[in-house]
Design a protein around this motif. Structure first.
Motif, short mmCIF file in Angstrom:
data_model
loop_
_atom_site.label_atom_id
_atom_site.label_comp_id
_atom_site.label_asym_id
_atom_site.label_seq_id
_atom_site.Cartn_x
_atom_site.Cartn_y
_atom_site.Cartn_z
N GLY A 32 -16.06 -6.08 -4.19
CA GLY A 32 -15.40 -6.15 -5.48
C GLY A 32 -15.08 -4.77 -6.04
N PHE A 33 -16.02 -3.86 -5.85
CA PHE A 33 -15.81 -2.48 -6.30
C PHE A 33 -14.60 -1.87 -5.60
CE2 PHE A 33 -16.63 2.07 -5.50
CZ PHE A 33 -16.68 2.54 -6.81
N GLY A 34 -14.45 -2.17 -4.30
CA GLY A 34 -13.32 -1.62 -3.56
C GLY A 34 -11.98 -2.07 -4.11
N PHE A 35 -11.93 -3.28 -4.71
CA PHE A 35 -10.68 -3.76 -5.30
C PHE A 35 -10.41 -3.14 -6.67
CE2 PHE A 35 -11.20 -7.05 -2.12
CZ PHE A 35 -9.89 -7.37 -1.78
N HIS A 36 -11.47 -2.61 -7.30
CA HIS A 36 -11.32 -2.11 -8.66
C HIS A 36 -11.04 -0.61 -8.76
CE1 HIS A 36 -12.30 -5.90 -10.47
NE2 HIS A 36 -13.52 -5.94 -9.96
N VAL A 37 -11.43 0.17 -7.77
CA VAL A 37 -11.37 1.63 -7.93
C VAL A 37 -9.94 2.16 -7.92
CG1 VAL A 37 -13.67 2.09 -7.02
CG2 VAL A 37 -11.73 1.92 -5.44
N GLY A 38 -9.01 1.42 -7.34
CA GLY A 38 -7.62 1.85 -7.39
C GLY A 38 -7.23 2.90 -6.38
#
Length: 423
Positions: free
Chosen positions: A140-146
């Protein structure tokens, strides 16, 4: 669910054989569990474990989504908006770790205390569940960092980590499901129909391991309907399986069928579902034999006839498989067709069954008898019933190295009380 999986075998012809599951076997089971359809084959414990971990990954993604959304709302007010995604990841991992810690301590509290809790396995199970949820949070973090391609990179890295964590757990699940146990039962949660003495005697057997590491032993479990015979048998099998012991659960009716067509060294077997392939009973280190009582129930009106009938089955119909059963631990679950809370196969009669089993397997150790008792019904609705104490005793036999051998044989012939001969 799957159509097929490889048959696991060893090149060593000596029996009994410890479990041996290779990476090829793991891949075959993975294909069997994931590629097939559940309407075509049996549900497997290995499939449920993989589905459970996929669920944990999805929980991690969901929790990360929620915590990241919250951090993005809160952090601009603090001037730290650049750290919102990182805070969301840390918060997600902290939440799932706290959840698994709470389940660990809840399981500890539910243990009865009769048997030691497998704390290491329970702890490791909580850690692995936390790890998979944390992997989901990282995805999920990978999808959020941009960052360009960060989502794909994190998915690949987390997939590699998930695969690396899986083999040890899948081996454990496969060893258990190949035992053909009716269900998973941990002795630490065994309902209190067994006393401390019986629990200690049984735990000593479990801690000692299984043949060929130790000499074969015989355990006779008796008690009325509702006393927990099958639960205890499944618990013994589960504990041995979780100690990486190859064990097999069969009914005496199946054993009789296998024995009738046995041509040593070839022994017939039921390999079970095609996506499981039970351990061959003739290669197992521990064999649990259930449903002995109903087989001899037609003779239940006369104790002597019951014992003679049982000895006749052992030395007649089961004679061809005696050498196999003599090389492994055997657990014989004995009941009858009496009403709830009652049994005729108790006390001295159950002891004589133990001697018959020891004679049949030529046991060198005293057989262990565990006599369960049904949990009493409280007189007042809602009141707690007192814990019944099960009897646990070792019975002297002709090969146990005891000076009372002649007295045992005499007692068996005359029906004398054997309780005083208990070791």
């Amino acid at each position: 669910m799957a159509e097929n999986t490889s048959s696991i075998s060893d090149t060593n012809d000596q029996h009994p054989r410890p479990p041996r599951i290779t990476y090829r076997d793991l891949l075959s089971q993975f294909k069997a569990d994931v590629y097939g359809k559940e309407v075509q084959s049996a549900a497997t414990y290995s499939y449920m474990w993989m589905a459970d971990q996929m669920g944990h990954v999805c929980v991690g993604i969901l929790v990360n989504q929620i915590t990241t959304f919250g951090a993005r709302l809160l952090w601009p007010n603090l001037g730290w908006h650049r750290f919102a995604e990182g805070v969301g990841l840390v918060a997600a991992v902290a939440i799932v770790a706290t959840w698994e810690a709470s389940t660990f301590f809840s399981s500890k509290r539910s243990a009865t205390g009769l048997f030691p809790l497998g704390r290491k396995l329970l702890r490791d199970n909580a850690i692995i569940a936390t790890s998979y949820m944390a992997l989901g949070a990282v995805v999920g973090f990978g999808f959020h960092v941009g960052i360009p391609w960060s989502d794909i990179a994190f998915i690949i890295l987390c997939t590699i980590a998930a695969i690396w964590l899986a083999p040890g757990w899948l081996r454990q699940k496969m060893i258990w499901q190949k035992a053909a146990l009716p269900y998973l039962s941990r002795l630490a949660e065994f309902e209190p129909t067994i006393g401390q003495d019986a629990a200690k005697a049984l735990q000593k057997l479990l801690d000692g391991g299984a043949p060929p590491k130790v000499k074969p032993a015989q355990v006779i479990v008796g008690g009325p309907v509702g006393s927990g015979r099958t639960q205890l048998a499944a618990g013994i099998g589960t504990e041995f399986a979780f100690k990486n012991v190859k064990m097999r659960y069969i009914s005496i009716q199946s054993l009789l069928e296998f024995a009738s067509a046995a041509r040593p060294p070839d022994f017939p077997d039921d390999s079970g579902p095609v996506n499981v392939n039970y351990w061959p009973w003739s290669e197992s280190q521990v064999i649990i034999i259930d449903d002995v009582g109903p087989l001899i129930a037609p003779q239940r009106d006369h104790h002597g006839d019951i014992l003679d009938h049982f000895r006749g089955i052992l030395n007649g119909e089961l004679n061809s498989v005696a050498p196999v059963l003599a090389r492994c631990h055997t657990v014989w679950v004995i009941g009858d067709l009496c009403g709830p809370g009652n049994t005729m196969l108790a006390g001295d009669v159950l002891d004589q069954f133990a001697v018959a089993v020891s004679d049949y397997t030529k046991g060198e150790q005293k057989p262990l008898v565990i006599e369960l008792r049904a949990k009493p019904v409280p007189e007042v609705a809602g009141a707690d019933a007192a814990r019944p104490e099960a009897a646990a005793r070792y019975i002297s036999t002709a090969r146990s190295g005891d000076d009372a051998n002649a007295e045992v044989s005499k007692a068996l012939g005359s029906g004398t009380n054997l309780q005083r001969l208990v070791g």
